[in-house]
Design a protein around this motif. Sequence first.
Motif, PDB file in Angstrom:
ATOM      1  N   THR A 190       4.883  16.502   3.967  1.00 43.44           N
ATOM      2  CA  THR A 190       4.491  15.089   3.841  1.00 43.44           C
ATOM      3  C   THR A 190       5.722  14.214   3.639  1.00 43.44           C
ATOM      4  OG1 THR A 190       2.347  15.685   2.882  1.00 43.44           O
ATOM      5  CG2 THR A 190       3.122  13.443   2.508  1.00 43.44           C
ATOM      6  N   ILE A 191       5.759  13.113   4.387  1.00 46.91           N
ATOM      7  CA  ILE A 191       6.851  12.144   4.265  1.00 46.91           C
ATOM      8  C   ILE A 191       6.269  10.852   3.698  1.00 46.91           C
ATOM      9  CG2 ILE A 191       8.564  10.775   5.496  1.00 46.91           C
ATOM     10  CD1 ILE A 191       8.674  12.979   7.592  1.00 46.91           C
ATOM     11  N   SER A 192       6.792  10.376   2.580  1.00 51.13           N
ATOM     12  CA  SER A 192       6.337   9.134   1.957  1.00 51.13           C
ATOM     13  C   SER A 192       7.205   7.974   2.434  1.00 51.13           C
ATOM     14  CB  SER A 192       6.393   9.226   0.431  1.00 51.13           C
ATOM     15  OG  SER A 192       5.521  10.235  -0.045  1.00 51.13           O
ATOM     16  N   ALA A 230       0.854  -1.184   0.000  1.00 52.65           N
ATOM     17  CA  ALA A 230       0.000   0.000   0.000  1.00 52.65           C
ATOM     18  C   ALA A 230       0.891   1.236   0.000  1.00 52.65           C
ATOM     19  CB  ALA A 230      -0.906   0.006   1.224  1.00 52.65           C
ATOM     20  N   GLY A 231       0.339   2.353  -0.387  1.00 48.78           N
ATOM     21  CA  GLY A 231       1.067   3.615  -0.310  1.00 48.78           C
ATOM     22  C   GLY A 231       0.854   4.246   1.058  1.00 48.78           C
ATOM     23  N   ILE A 232       1.921   4.697   1.697  1.00 51.55           N
ATOM     24  CA  ILE A 232       1.840   5.294   3.025  1.00 51.55           C
ATOM     25  C   ILE A 232       2.506   6.666   3.018  1.00 51.55           C
ATOM     26  CG2 ILE A 232       2.659   5.146   5.419  1.00 51.55           C
ATOM     27  CD1 ILE A 232       0.345   3.308   4.877  1.00 51.55           C
ATOM     28  N   ASP A 233       1.775   7.649   3.523  1.00 49.64           N
ATOM     29  CA  ASP A 233       2.320   9.001   3.683  1.00 49.64           C
ATOM     30  C   ASP A 233       2.028   9.480   5.097  1.00 49.64           C
ATOM     31  OD1 ASP A 233       3.248   9.703   0.898  1.00 49.64           O
ATOM     32  OD2 ASP A 233       1.133   9.299   0.459  1.00 49.64           O
ATOM     33  N   VAL A 264      -1.834   8.687   6.030  1.00 44.76           N
ATOM     34  CA  VAL A 264      -2.602   8.574   4.781  1.00 44.76           C
ATOM     35  C   VAL A 264      -2.277   7.227   4.135  1.00 44.76           C
ATOM     36  CG1 VAL A 264      -3.089   9.570   2.518  1.00 44.76           C
ATOM     37  CG2 VAL A 264      -2.561  11.064   4.461  1.00 44.76           C
ATOM     38  N   VAL A 265      -3.326   6.410   3.889  1.00 44.18           N
ATOM     39  CA  VAL A 265      -3.167   5.071   3.319  1.00 44.18           C
ATOM     40  C   VAL A 265      -3.824   5.029   1.939  1.00 44.18           C
ATOM     41  CG1 VAL A 265      -3.628   2.611   3.611  1.00 44.18           C
ATOM     42  CG2 VAL A 265      -3.200   4.053   5.623  1.00 44.18           C
TER      43      VAL A 265
END
Length: 230
Positions: free
Chosen positions: A142-144, A132-135, A186-187
Amino acid sequence: MRVHKLTFAALAVVAGLSLTACQTDDGTTESAPSAAASAGSSSDGGSGSGGSDQDAAKDTPAKDSTGENAGDQGAVAGAGSDSGKNGEIGMCLTDELDITATDSTIDGDGEGTVAVELRNGGEQDCTLSAYAGIDLKTNAGTISAERTGQETADSSILKPGESTFFGVTYPLNDTGGSGVRITALVVTPPDETKSFQLEWPGAASLPVTDGSGSPVKVGPMGSAGQGGAN
């Protein structure tokens, strides 16, 4: 002379009776139906309007309360029961997933861990692939998260009501300073473009670094278990 007059009178009466009989036997009187005959013809549904309406009603299909022909209900129901099923399992959509996160950091670990749960809240099986994408939203931007290990990982299939977990690891702020404050997680589910934002359950801040410290990382599906990291 009197005898002859009586004879002529008798002949006139007989002729009148003969004429009356002929008039009674011709087509004029017999062609007019009696009231009883007319009633009988109408009740038999012949050429009268009542008979035509009855025949039309017999040829008209019965309708149910919805106005659809009752005979067509089976075809409609059969078409609807297979709607949207093509034998393939689609990806899990953000709108059909219940996404939660819990702090799963173990005392003594050098890094903090947050376990993210993705639960299938839909009515059909769906698939989740790899990462999944995580921020992390912070007061500094914002850190990814970076992926751990290989770029690809096995997919997992979720039945309705089933869940899978993955871990997010991050450096702990043990510098004594305020650090970088985390405001939200943020997912973005795999292969999706729609994200879901929720509260960050881990430590309040990250250490301030020059880029040489440990990054925020995200593991593949199944890399964390309920109640703690794997």
